[in-house]
Design a protein around this motif. Structure first.
Motif, PDB file in Angstrom:
ATOM      1  N   ALA A 143      35.786  38.241  38.250  1.00  0.00           N
ATOM      2  CA  ALA A 143      35.115  37.441  38.987  1.00  0.00           C
ATOM      3  C   ALA A 143      35.302  37.549  40.371  1.00  0.00           C
ATOM      4  N   ALA A 144      34.214  37.290  41.149  1.00  0.00           N
ATOM      5  CA  ALA A 144      34.046  37.641  42.686  1.00  0.00           C
ATOM      6  C   ALA A 144      35.099  36.520  43.292  1.00  0.00           C
ATOM      7  N   PRO A 151      36.155  31.851  30.713  1.00  0.00           N
ATOM      8  CA  PRO A 151      37.506  32.199  30.151  1.00  0.00           C
ATOM      9  C   PRO A 151      38.208  33.399  30.652  1.00  0.00           C
ATOM     10  N   HIS A 152      39.813  33.215  30.706  1.00  0.00           N
ATOM     11  CA  HIS A 152      40.586  34.054  30.875  1.00  0.00           C
ATOM     12  C   HIS A 152      40.085  35.174  32.128  1.00  0.00           C
ATOM     13  N   CYS A 153      39.772  34.414  33.134  1.00  0.00           N
ATOM     14  CA  CYS A 153      39.083  35.207  34.360  1.00  0.00           C
ATOM     15  C   CYS A 153      39.907  35.720  35.524  1.00  0.00           C
ATOM     16  N   GLU A 154      40.029  36.753  35.981  1.00  0.00           N
ATOM     17  CA  GLU A 154      40.649  37.378  37.000  1.00  0.00           C
ATOM     18  C   GLU A 154      40.096  37.512  38.198  1.00  0.00           C
ATOM     19  N   HIS A 155      40.468  37.061  39.222  1.00  0.00           N
ATOM     20  CA  HIS A 155      39.680  37.143  40.602  1.00  0.00           C
ATOM     21  C   HIS A 155      39.991  38.249  41.421  1.00  0.00           C
ATOM     22  N   ALA A 266      30.302  38.788  49.902  1.00  0.00           N
ATOM     23  CA  ALA A 266      31.477  39.692  49.846  1.00  0.00           C
ATOM     24  C   ALA A 266      31.494  40.599  50.841  1.00  0.00           C
ATOM     25  N   GLU A 267      30.673  41.490  51.247  1.00  0.00           N
ATOM     26  CA  GLU A 267      30.538  42.452  52.357  1.00  0.00           C
ATOM     27  C   GLU A 267      30.937  42.004  53.641  1.00  0.00           C
TER      28      GLU A 267
END
Length: 385
Positions: A143-144, A151-155, A266-267
Motif C-alpha cells: 500500500a501507499a 490484511p497483511h499489508c506492507e507500506h 505520492a509524487e
C-alpha cells in the motif's frame, strides 16, 4: 518471468502499473510483460506508448451503491473472468499484479481459479472494492500509506515513473523554468487539476491572478484542453492545456495548488514540493485521506473544494509563496514522507510471490522460469515490448 499487470481505467491505476512494468524490465530485460485493460480506459493510449502489450477484457464497473446494475453484475463478472483467465493461460503467466479498479476484480478471480500467485498494490488511503476482495486471496499486499485496511499489508509507497522518482528539483530548476518560459528568479506557483483541468481550481486561481502577480510571483497553470482557448497568457502567467513533463513542472515550482489523487500526493512528497490540496468533493472521500499525512506533517495545506476562492488564495497562498523559509520547511516536511523506491520494493514482492508456487499452468514451467526437469525456459515470447 512472465507477468500480467491489471491496472486499467484511470491514470491512478495505470501509472503505478507502468512504473512497475518498467522496474520489472530493468530487473529482467527478458521478462514477458502484458497489461490488462479495456477499450474505454486511458490504457489504450498510455500502454502502447510505453512499449508494452495491452490485452483487452470487458469492463466491469463496480457500483458504489444499490442500483439496477447490481443485478447484472454477477453475469458480467463471470464473462470477464473467463476472458481474463484465457489471457493468463495464453501468456503463460507466472504472477498477476493488480492495482485495483474494475480491471483488477476479474483478474483476481481468474488468478485464483488458475492457482496463480497474485500481488496487490493499493494506492489510495481508502481501499477500493476490487482490492478489498483480492487481498483475501493473497499474502502479497502493498500500500501507499500506512494503516490501510487490508490484511497483511506492507507500506511501500506508490511506484512512480523514474523521471519523477529520481528528480532533483534544485538541480533541475533552471531547466524546468526554461522549458516553460518562466523567469528564473521569480517565486513560481504550479496549478493543475488532472488531464482535463479542474473547473473550481481554475476559477479560483484566475480570480486571484492579480493578487498573485502583484506579489511578485508567477503562475504555471495547466487549465485543461477544453479551457486553453479562453486562457489568456500574460507576463507572469503561463497557461498550458496539459503538462507532459511533470518532472520539469515540479522542478520549476515552489508551491503547487492541485487535487489530491494518490499519484499526485505520492509524487509531490517524493520530490519534496509543498502543495495546497483541494480534494474532489465527491467519491468516497479518499482524496482527503490521501493528502492528510502530508498536511499533518506540515508539508501542505488542505482546503475544501467549496472553500477555495480567489479571496482564500490571496489570503492563504500568497503569503506562503512569497516566504522562502516557509516553503523550504514545508518542502522538507513533505519529502520526509516521500518514497522513491516503491517500484523496486514491489518488484521484489513480485519475485517472492512467483517463487512461492511450485509450477504454473503452462506445461510444467516453474515460477522462476525453469522447466520441471531443470532446463531453462527462454521466457522471451510473453509479450513484452
Amino acid at each position: 518471468m512472465r507477468v500480467v499487470l491489471a491496472g486499467g481505467g484511470t491514470a491512478g491505476h495505470i501509472e503505478p502499473a507502468l512504473a512497475t512494468a518498467d522496474a520489472i524490465r530493468r530487473a529482467d530485460p527478458d521478462a514477458g510483460i502484458v497489461m490488462l485493460g479495456t477499450e474505454r480506459g486511458l490504457e489504450t493510449r498510455l500502454v502502447p506508448e510505453r512499449g508494452y502489450e495491452l490485452a483487452l477484457i470487458p469492463p466491469v464497473p463496480l457500483p458504489r451503491r444499490l442500483t439496477p446494475e447490481l443485478i447484472r453484475l454477477p453475469a458480467r463478472v463471470r464473462g470477464a473472468v473467463r476472458q481474463t483467465a484465457a489471457v493468463l493461460r495464453d501468456r503463460g503467466a507466472d504472477v498477476l499484479v493488480g492495482f485495483g479498479g474494475y480491471v483488477s476484480l476479474p483478474a483476481y478471480l481468474a488468478a485464483r481459479r488458475l492457482g496463480l500467485p497474485t500481488v496487490i498494490h493499493e494506492a489510495n488511503a481508502k481501499p477500493g472494492l476490487a482490492n478489498r476482495i483480492g487481498a483475501r486471496f493473497t499474502p502479497f499486499v502493498a500500500a501507499a500509506t500506512p494503516d490501510v485496511a487490508l490484511p497483511h499489508c506492507e507500506h511501500i509507497g506508490v511506484p512512480l515513473r523514474r523521471s519523477v522518482s529520481l528528480l532533483d528539483r534544485e538541480a533541475s530548476r533552471e531547466e524546468g523554468r526554461d522549458f516553460f518560459g518562466l523567469d528564473q528568479d521569480t517565486p513560481t506557483l504550479l496549478v493543475f487539476g488532472g488531464s482535463q483541468g479542474a473547473r473550481k481550481v481554475n476559477s479560483a486561481v484566475t480570480g486571484a491572478l492579480e493578487a498573485l502577480l502583484d506579489s511578485g510571483a508567477q503562475v504555471l497553470h495547466a487549465v485543461g484542453a477544453a479551457n486553453i482557448e479562453s486562457a489568456q497568457p500574460r507576463p507572469g502567467y503561463v497557461p498550458v492545456a496539459y503538462i507532459d513533463r511533470m518532472d520539469l513542472a515540479y522542478a520549476a515550482a515552489d508551491l503547487a495548488v492541485c487535487r489530491a489523487g494518490a499519484i499526485t500526493c505520492a509524487e509531490l512528497a517524493a520530490v519534496g514540493l509543498p502543495a495546497v490540496y483541494v480534494p474532489l468533493p465527491h467519491g468516497n472521500g479518499e482524496q482527503r485521506l490521501n493528502a492528510e499525512p502530508t498536511v499533518a506533517a506540515g508539508g501542505g495545506l488542505l482546503v475544501r473544494d467549496g472553500d477555495l476562492t480567489a479571496a482564500w488564495i490571496a489570503a492563504e497562498v500568497v503569503p506562503i509563496l512569497t516566504d522562502p523559509g516557509r516553503l523550504r520547511t514545508m518542502g522538507q516536511a513533505a519529502a520526509g514522507l516521500g518514497h522513491r523506491d516503491a517500484d523496486e520494493q514491489l518488484v521484489r514482492m513480485v519475485w517472492k510471490a512467483a517463487e512461492s508456487t511450485g509450477t504454473t499452468n503452462d506445461g510444467g514451467r516453474t515460477a522462476n522460469g525453469r522447466t520441471a526437469n531443470g532446463s531453462g525456459a527462454d521466457g522471451k515470447d510473453g509479450g513484452g515490448r
